[in-house]
Every structure is written in C-alpha cells, then in structure tokens.
Write an enzyme that holds these catalytic residues in place. Structure first.
Site, mmCIF file in Angstrom:
data_model
loop_
_atom_site.group_PDB
_atom_site.id
_atom_site.type_symbol
_atom_site.label_atom_id
_atom_site.label_comp_id
_atom_site.label_asym_id
_atom_site.label_seq_id
_atom_site.Cartn_x
_atom_site.Cartn_y
_atom_site.Cartn_z
ATOM 1 N N LYS A 40 0.784 -1.680 0.234
ATOM 2 C CA LYS A 40 -0.263 0.216 -0.198
ATOM 3 C C LYS A 40 0.627 1.423 0.511
ATOM 4 C CE LYS A 40 -3.576 -2.215 2.223
ATOM 5 N NZ LYS A 40 -4.343 -2.428 3.121
ATOM 6 N N GLN A 87 -4.346 -1.658 9.395
ATOM 7 C CA GLN A 87 -3.470 -2.551 9.170
ATOM 8 C C GLN A 87 -4.955 -3.970 10.146
ATOM 9 O OE1 GLN A 87 -3.434 -2.768 5.811
ATOM 10 N NE2 GLN A 87 -3.654 -5.402 6.198
ATOM 11 N N ASP A 127 -10.831 3.568 5.050
ATOM 12 C CA ASP A 127 -10.866 1.559 4.529
ATOM 13 C C ASP A 127 -12.279 1.953 4.971
ATOM 14 O OD1 ASP A 127 -9.566 -0.382 4.494
ATOM 15 O OD2 ASP A 127 -8.909 -0.028 7.069
HETATM 16 N N1 GUN Z 1 -6.846 -6.468 5.980
HETATM 17 C C1 GUN Z 1 -6.684 -7.280 5.337
HETATM 18 N N2 GUN Z 1 -8.255 -6.595 4.348
HETATM 19 C C2 GUN Z 1 -8.315 -5.654 4.557
HETATM 20 C C3 GUN Z 1 -8.425 -4.558 4.373
HETATM 21 O O1 GUN Z 1 -9.215 -3.797 4.054
HETATM 22 N N3 GUN Z 1 -8.165 -2.979 4.863
HETATM 23 C C4 GUN Z 1 -7.799 -3.133 6.538
HETATM 24 N N4 GUN Z 1 -6.966 -1.907 7.303
HETATM 25 N N5 GUN Z 1 -7.010 -4.614 6.707
HETATM 26 C C5 GUN Z 1 -6.980 -5.545 6.560
#
Ligand code: GUN
Length: 311
Positions: A54, A98, A121
């Site tokens: 990311k 995350q 998110d």
């Molecule tokens: N863990 C798995 N998918 C995601 C996501 O889309 N956002 C976040 N913050 N954590 C994740």
C-alpha cells in the site's frame, strides 16, 4: 470457451494513472499533498507485506505516506493515543489501521477512534451507516475495488442477481450495501450467503455474478456456478506446492480450473481483487485530501460509473 480474465493489475494501472494526475492537480491548485498514515501492530508477515504494498503504491502516485509500527503487546491506550495524534496531524488526510489486530485489542474501539473524515478504509460505523443510507463518503476498499472491476470490465451489475459468499464487515456487508443501492451502476438483486446458508450451491448457481470471499482454498466448484456467470474471487489462500521454491502457491476460493470452461469471466488470484483493494485505498486518500479543498473535490467513483474512464 474459456472464461475471460478480469485483470485487476491492468484496471488498477488505468485508475492509478488518473490518480497520479489528480494528486498532481491538487498539489498545483492548493499546495496540498495527500498523506496516508498506516498503522501496523505486531509482526504478522502477511500484514507487513500488505502495508508495504500500500505504501509503495501510494508513493508511486505522489501520495505522502508513513507507516507507524507498534509491537504486538502494545496496550490499547497507546494505539488510541497514536490515532488521536494522527487525527489532528494535517500531514495525514487518511489513516489506515491494518487488520487483523492482536486479540487483546478491541478492533471496534480502535476503528471508531479514527476520525470519519480520515477513515479511508471506510470501516467506521459512521461511514458504514452512510453507505447503507446511500450517501457514501468512503466505501471500504475491497468492495469498492470489486464494484469498479465489474464496471471497468463491462459487467455492469444493474438488474443482475449477485450472490456474495461472505458476511464480513470488510467485504460481504459493504459490498451488499454498495450493489443494492438504487443508482446507476448498482441496482442489483443481492443474496448474501454465509455459514448458516442451507443448500449453498442451489443459491450460488442462480447468480449472474458470484463473489467468493470464504477464505478456503478452491471450495467453489463448477456445480456452484451458473453457466455464463461472472466470478469474482476474493480469496488468497496458501496451498503446499513442493514444486515451487517457496514451498507453496496462492490460490483463490474458486476452483479456477474446474469452472473456467463454464463461466463468462473470472478474476485471477493473484492479480485480481488484491491490486484493486490497494487502488481504492489510493482513491479514498485522494478523496480525503480533496475534502480539505471543496473547490477541487470531484469523486472519481462517479466519473468511472459514467464511463468516462473506460480503459
Ligand atoms: N486486512 C485485510 N483487508 C484489509 C483492508 O481492506 N483494510 C485493512 N485495514 N486491513 C485489512
């Protein structure tokens, strides 16, 4: 005939090119550089890779990004105080925590501590509520990515029966809310299947579009899909493969080889939904930065739906 491949990397490249231009134009017009703060708790290797990916993608489109790493035994107050600091830091327009978090931390409490206008998110209850009411601010990245993939590849879900195999807060629920809205590019009839669903295959095999996010390798087999369906495979599962140097390979939730001759199109694993999730995080971060300057605010999402960004 073999199914068409819906290439998430290719669609991502198209959207990210637009993103880079959007970031540049925001900088020129307002002096604002979009900023993304990633919070990574603990040492889960998969989470570390996702956050790294990311960050790299953000930098490539000109977004400023920083990762805040906390040890796995961090106490909740420390996480909350970091988020509080980031909520007030003008360098960061978006905050990503995350997931999953270590079990001693309350995911709900931590997600709720992120300012809704920085919640790129889209997981804060306020943003989930807005999505449900049909006035979304930030749509969670995986469902937003799936929606854009369908539109960009010419499989508009309007009027279609979509079966979603997931009731998670990250995928199933927000995707259902996105696709059921009375709106151009959505307007689908959605069935949500889960572990309590009886006679699973009889439902999924009626769906024009099937979204699989069950987290089990290759469990969606040919008898669970309709002839000519479009299949979106959200799963990323490791299966042992001694022929590979690393000892494993990645497969989705769908038995690709088994379904490929029966269906119209499918997303590959890897290279399907994964890159789109990252791309939508970038879109949401630019949107969050644009909110600082309403003059330049222009939701990319709706432009894509209007077909201006067809690849
Ligand atoms: N863990 C798995 N998918 C995601 C996501 O889309 N956002 C976040 N913050 N954590 C994740």
């Amino acid at each position: 005939m073999q199914a068409k491949i819906i290439d998430g990397n290719e669609i991502s490249r198209g959207i990210r090119k637009k993103m880079a231009r959007g970031v540049k134009s925001l900088k020129e017009k307002t002096g604002i550089t979009p900023g993304l703060a990633a919070v990574l708790v603990g040492g889960d290797p998969a989470s570390a890779i996702y956050v790294q990916r990311k960050g790299k993608a953000a930098r490539e489109v000109g977004i400023y990004t920083q990762t805040f790493r906390l040890p796995s035994d961090v106490n909740e107050m420390e996480v909350l105080s970091l988020i509080e600091r980031l909520n007030h830091d003008p360098l960061f327009h978006g905050i990503l925590v995350q997931l999953p978090l270590p079990p001693h931390l309350s995911e709900g409490k931590i997600i709720q501590s992120v300012l809704p206008t920085k919640d790129v998110d889209g997981l804060h209850p306020e943003n989930m509520g807005k999505l449900l009411l049909g006035t979304p601010l930030f749509v969670p990245c995986t469902p937003a990515g799936i929606h854009q993939m369908l539109l960009w590849s010419g499989y508009n879900p309007e009027g279609k029966h979509v079966a979603i195999c997931s009731r998670s807060n990250i995928v199933g629920k927000p995707l259902m809310m996105t696709l059921m809205q009375k709106r151009e590019g959505a307007n689908s009839t959605v069935t949500l299947c889960h572990t309590g669903t009886r006679d699973f295959a009889s439902i999924t095999s009626q769906a024009d579009i099937l979204v699989a996010a069950v987290g089990m390798p290759e469990v969606i087999t040919a008898d669970s899909v309709k002839e000519g369906a479009v299949v979106i495979d959200v799963g990323i599962n490791r299966v042992k493969d001694p022929s590979r140097k690393v000892g494993y390979r990645l497969v989705g939730d769908v038995d690709f080889e088994g379904v490929k001759d029966k269906i119209e199109a499918i997303t590959p694993v890897p290279g399907g939904v994964g890159p789109m999730t990252v791309t939508m995080l970038l879109v949401n971060t630019l949107k969050a930065a644009q909110l600082y300057d309403l003059e330049t605010y222009h939701p990319l999402m709706f432009e894509a739906i209007e077909g201006q960004y067809e690849p």
